[in-house]
Design a protein around this motif. Structure first.
Motif, PDB file in Angstrom:
ATOM      1  N   GLU A 188       0.827  -1.201   0.000  1.00 36.49           N
ATOM      2  CA  GLU A 188       0.000   0.000   0.000  1.00 36.49           C
ATOM      3  C   GLU A 188       0.864   1.256   0.000  1.00 36.49           C
ATOM      4  O   GLU A 188       1.951   1.283   0.582  1.00 36.49           O
ATOM      5  CB  GLU A 188      -0.911  -0.012   1.230  1.00 36.49           C
ATOM      6  CG  GLU A 188      -2.040   0.968   1.136  1.00 36.49           C
ATOM      7  CD  GLU A 188      -3.117   0.706   2.171  1.00 36.49           C
ATOM      8  OE1 GLU A 188      -4.183   1.307   2.031  1.00 36.49           O
ATOM      9  OE2 GLU A 188      -2.892  -0.083   3.106  1.00 36.49           O
ATOM     10  N   ASP A 189       0.379   2.294  -0.652  1.00 37.30           N
ATOM     11  CA  ASP A 189       1.036   3.609  -0.686  1.00 37.30           C
ATOM     12  C   ASP A 189       2.434   3.584  -1.282  1.00 37.30           C
ATOM     13  O   ASP A 189       3.329   4.286  -0.812  1.00 37.30           O
ATOM     14  CB  ASP A 189       1.063   4.242   0.707  1.00 37.30           C
ATOM     15  CG  ASP A 189      -0.319   4.619   1.185  1.00 37.30           C
ATOM     16  OD1 ASP A 189      -1.154   5.008   0.340  1.00 37.30           O
ATOM     17  OD2 ASP A 189      -0.579   4.519   2.390  1.00 37.30           O
TER      18      ASP A 189
ATOM     19  N   LYS B 214      -0.237   3.465  -6.014  1.00 32.94           N
ATOM     20  CA  LYS B 214      -0.579   4.874  -6.272  1.00 32.94           C
ATOM     21  C   LYS B 214      -0.922   5.100  -7.739  1.00 32.94           C
ATOM     22  O   LYS B 214      -1.870   5.820  -8.057  1.00 32.94           O
ATOM     23  CB  LYS B 214       0.571   5.783  -5.849  1.00 32.94           C
ATOM     24  CG  LYS B 214       0.696   5.937  -4.357  1.00 32.94           C
ATOM     25  CD  LYS B 214       1.851   6.856  -4.006  1.00 32.94           C
ATOM     26  CE  LYS B 214       1.988   7.005  -2.506  1.00 32.94           C
ATOM     27  NZ  LYS B 214       3.097   7.907  -2.147  1.00 32.94           N
TER      28      LYS B 214
END
Length: 78
Positions: free
Chosen positions: A45-46, A51
């Motif tokens: 994630e991230d 993204k």
């Protein structure tokens, strides 16, 4: 089978549901502690992959709550 989807690096980003990890070679990557951006090919994630897909409205299977499909990005969230 349900819409537009892309799966990336299935071994490093397996499908995990309960005690099932697919593909079985992905067992080295199915626990939270084993998943880090420092491990080559692992999606987290991230970071750049999540993204980039997120900016385009795609949903990552690593955010699902009933199971995890870390390799999976889909346009409709399925």
């Amino acid at each position: 089978a349900f819409g537009t989807a892309i799966d990336i690096n299935p071994v490093q980003n397996p499908y995990v549901s309960g005690d099932t990890t697919l593909p079985p070679a992905g067992e080295a990557f199915d626990e939270t502690a084993e998943r880090s951006a420092e491990r080559r090919g692992v999606i987290v994630e991230d970071e750049i992959v999540t993204k980039a897909f997120g900016k385009r409205g795609w949903i990552w299977g690593g955010t699902w709550t009933s199971l995890k499909d870390y390799q999976h990005f889909s346009k409709d969230g399925r």
